[in-house]
Design an enzyme around this catalytic site. Structure first.
Site, short mmCIF file in Angstrom:
data_model
loop_
_atom_site.label_atom_id
_atom_site.label_comp_id
_atom_site.label_asym_id
_atom_site.label_seq_id
_atom_site.Cartn_x
_atom_site.Cartn_y
_atom_site.Cartn_z
N SER A 197 1.05 -1.20 0.14
CA SER A 197 0.01 0.03 0.10
C SER A 197 0.96 1.13 -0.11
O SER A 197 1.61 1.44 1.02
CB SER A 197 -0.89 -0.13 1.27
OG SER A 197 -1.46 1.09 1.49
N LYS A 255 -1.27 -1.01 -4.43
CA LYS A 255 -2.56 0.00 -4.07
C LYS A 255 -1.99 1.17 -3.78
O LYS A 255 -1.17 1.59 -3.16
CB LYS A 255 -3.20 -0.85 -2.64
CG LYS A 255 -3.90 -0.08 -1.90
CD LYS A 255 -4.71 -0.84 -0.68
CE LYS A 255 -4.69 0.08 0.55
NZ LYS A 255 -5.34 -0.77 1.70
N LEU A 256 -2.85 2.12 -4.33
CA LEU A 256 -2.45 3.38 -4.31
C LEU A 256 -3.67 4.32 -3.37
O LEU A 256 -4.88 4.18 -3.64
CB LEU A 256 -2.72 4.21 -5.68
CG LEU A 256 -1.93 3.58 -6.95
CD1 LEU A 256 -1.79 4.27 -8.20
CD2 LEU A 256 -0.13 3.72 -6.24
N LYS A 257 -2.95 5.15 -2.86
CA LYS A 257 -3.96 5.90 -2.01
C LYS A 257 -4.55 7.11 -2.86
O LYS A 257 -3.60 8.01 -3.41
CB LYS A 257 -3.46 6.58 -0.46
CG LYS A 257 -2.89 5.43 0.36
CD LYS A 257 -4.13 4.83 1.00
CE LYS A 257 -3.73 3.83 2.40
NZ LYS A 257 -5.13 3.37 2.84
N ASP A 292 -7.33 3.06 -2.66
CA ASP A 292 -8.01 2.92 -1.57
C ASP A 292 -8.29 4.55 -1.21
O ASP A 292 -7.21 5.33 -1.23
CB ASP A 292 -7.23 2.42 -0.47
CG ASP A 292 -7.73 2.49 0.82
OD1 ASP A 292 -8.98 2.85 0.94
OD2 ASP A 292 -7.11 1.81 1.70
N GLU A 352 -11.27 0.62 -2.96
CA GLU A 352 -11.43 0.34 -1.39
C GLU A 352 -12.18 1.45 -0.69
O GLU A 352 -11.64 2.63 -0.95
CB GLU A 352 -10.06 -0.11 -1.04
CG GLU A 352 -10.07 -0.48 0.58
CD GLU A 352 -8.77 -0.93 0.95
OE1 GLU A 352 -7.83 -1.29 0.05
OE2 GLU A 352 -8.38 -0.76 2.11
N ASP A 371 -13.55 -1.71 3.65
CA ASP A 371 -12.69 -1.73 4.66
C ASP A 371 -13.11 -1.18 5.86
O ASP A 371 -13.84 -2.09 6.82
CB ASP A 371 -11.18 -0.93 4.26
CG ASP A 371 -10.35 -0.88 5.40
OD1 ASP A 371 -10.59 -1.18 6.60
OD2 ASP A 371 -9.10 -0.12 5.00
N LYS A 398 -9.36 -6.70 8.72
CA LYS A 398 -8.36 -6.31 9.50
C LYS A 398 -8.98 -6.80 10.87
O LYS A 398 -10.02 -6.41 11.33
CB LYS A 398 -8.37 -4.79 9.59
CG LYS A 398 -7.83 -4.07 8.46
CD LYS A 398 -7.71 -2.72 8.40
CE LYS A 398 -7.10 -1.92 7.29
NZ LYS A 398 -7.20 -0.52 7.18
N GLY A 430 -3.99 -3.90 6.61
CA GLY A 430 -2.81 -3.72 7.38
C GLY A 430 -3.06 -2.30 7.86
O GLY A 430 -3.80 -1.63 7.21
N LEU A 441 -0.08 -0.60 9.16
CA LEU A 441 1.27 -0.29 9.35
C LEU A 441 1.83 -0.91 10.79
O LEU A 441 2.36 -0.38 11.53
CB LEU A 441 1.41 1.38 9.60
CG LEU A 441 1.06 1.79 8.07
CD1 LEU A 441 1.32 3.59 8.22
CD2 LEU A 441 1.96 1.39 6.96
O1 OSB Z 1 -7.06 1.93 4.76
O2 OSB Z 1 -5.81 0.19 4.45
C1 OSB Z 1 -6.03 1.34 5.00
C2 OSB Z 1 -2.74 2.13 7.01
C3 OSB Z 1 -3.30 2.79 8.04
C4 OSB Z 1 -4.80 2.91 8.05
C5 OSB Z 1 -5.83 2.55 7.00
C6 OSB Z 1 -5.15 1.77 6.05
C7 OSB Z 1 -3.70 1.52 6.02
C8 OSB Z 1 -2.78 1.03 4.83
C9 OSB Z 1 -1.59 0.52 4.98
O3 OSB Z 1 -3.25 1.22 3.59
C10 OSB Z 1 -1.23 -0.98 5.01
C11 OSB Z 1 -0.13 -1.42 5.67
O4 OSB Z 1 0.92 -1.45 4.91
O5 OSB Z 1 -0.06 -2.00 6.76
MG MG Z 2 -8.30 0.65 3.46
#
Ligand code: OSB
Ligand code: MG
Length: 366
Positions: free
Chosen positions: A135, A160-162, A187, A212, A237, A261, A289, A291
């Site tokens: 991500s 995955k791109l934010k 996402d 997402e 999510d 999660k 995840g 982080l």
């Molecule tokens: O939306 O998936 C998410 C991290 C913090 C809060 C929300 C998200 C994320 C990630 C990071 O996308 C995923 C990771 O590398 O743990």
């Molecule tokens: Mg997410």
């Protein structure tokens, strides 16, 4: 199990680089590390609450209050026969899935260590390694394209791109120009609304594996409306906070892909129920995840060995996020494959000097 004590720590760990999403830009991790001690054996869990409610509503302050004054005292007073019973027992305290999970995970780890088996074995996971994606936080277009290329070279199975409104079409066009065929997802972390349908239709054109959480962080009905308008599948999510909520989402057609999660859904027992529901309905799942440090990451790796986790998860190499981790084992991928830590429980041991160094507070329930 007789539980002798529950220790609740707050640790602060710098990220190697800031992680930017549509809801925040963060430079360090605030993690709750829970240790349970039972007849000479320790087990570890991690809470994924944040200091402020940016992702969901729970906060570290609220979670620590409940761990120290509700769930922790209940566990020390009553022990448990099996970790699977805790979710139902704690249902009288409503909500707060992340707080409950931090402690439930520690009990699962401790129980598996006492039985001398890897946690995955208790969950029915037979894999000894799992395929993972990565991500990527928001950055400039140029740096994001470069980062995608690096992750593809490293063998990550999906990128995955934010995104957020105004940070989407141009970015996707640039990435697709260089990587027309990779497994790519986005996402939005709830950054769009249904009246942005024309923009969402543009995003629909990039051959994404799924999108997402495009809409509100607690919504089901508008996602169900959006799902009918797009070709791209919707993965939820934030919205999916329990097995009942996942069932509602699937019944309504709000999503066709499920991000799991463990903290968001209230623990491993909830993950098992969601897993069985998704397998029965042929709905693909993957492990998200937050982080996590090595403790939460190891838990994620174990749970992602369950057979319903058919899409690559976000449990990438720890070294992408941290210069030094809380655990002694290196949780690193090779060619996009993450080995499951071996040995009893989650299979990791603590880097105790470093844990002490990064501990902000420590409280114990006896
Ligand atoms: O939306 O998936 C998410 C991290 C913090 C809060 C929300 C998200 C994320 C990630 C990071 O996308 C995923 C990771 O590398 O743990
Ligand atoms: Mg997410």
């Amino acid at each position: 199990m007789k539980i002798d004590e529950v220790e609740v720590r707050l640790v602060r760990l710098p990220y190697r680089s800031p992680f930017k999403t549509s809801f925040a830009e963060e430079t360090e991790k605030h993690a709750t590390i829970v240790t349970v001690r039972s007849e000479g054996v320790e087990g570890y869990g991690e809470g994924v609450m944040d200091p402020f409610p940016n992702y969901r509503e729970e906060t570290i302050a609220g979670a620590h209050h409940l761990l120290l004054h509700a769930f922790g005292p209940d566990l020390v007073a009553n022990g448990c026969e099996h970790p699977s019973e805790l979710t139902a027992r704690w249902a009288r305290w409503r909500g707060n899935p992340m707080a409950k999970t931090a402690l439930e995970l520690a009990v699962w780890d401790c129980y598996a260590r006492q039985q001398g088996v890897p946690l995955r074995t208790l969950l029915g996971g037979e894999l000894t390694e799992i395929p993972v994606g990565a991500s990527l936080g928001m950055n400039t277009v140029e740096k994001t394209v470069e980062s995608v290329s690096q992750h593809v070279e490293q063998g990550y199975k999906r990128v995955k791109l934010k995104i957020e409104p105004g940070w989407d079409v141009e970015l996707l066009a640039a990435v697709r120009a260089v990587h027309p065929h990779i497994e790519l997802t986005v996402d939005a972390n709830s950054a769009y609304t249904l009246d942005m349908l024309p923009l969402l239709r543009q995003i629909d054109e990039f051959g994404l594996h799924y999108i997402e959480q495009p809409l509100h962080w607690d919504d089901l009905t508008e996602h169900a409306v959006l799902a009918k308008e797009l070709r791209t599948e919707i993965c939820l999510d934030e919205t999916l906070t329990s097995p009942a909520r996942v069932k509602a989402a699937l019944d309504l057609g709000a999503c066709t892909v499920v991000n799991v999660k463990v903290g968001r859904v209230g623990g491993l027992q909830s993950v098992r129920e969601i897993h069985d529901l998704c397998v029965a309905r042929n709905v693909p799942m993957w492990c998200g995840g937050m982080l996590e440090t090595g403790i939460g990451r190891a838990h994620n790796i174990h749970l992602a060995t369950m057979p319903g986790f058919v899409f690559p998860g976000d449990t990438a190499s720890a070294s992408r996020t941290y210069a030094r981790d809380l655990v002694e084992q290196q949780l690193e991928t090779t060619d996009g494959i993450m080995p499951v830590p071996e040995g009893p429980g989650i299979g990791v041991t603590l880097d105790r000097p470093f844990l002490e160094q990064v501990t902000e507070s420590r409280e114990v329930v006896r």
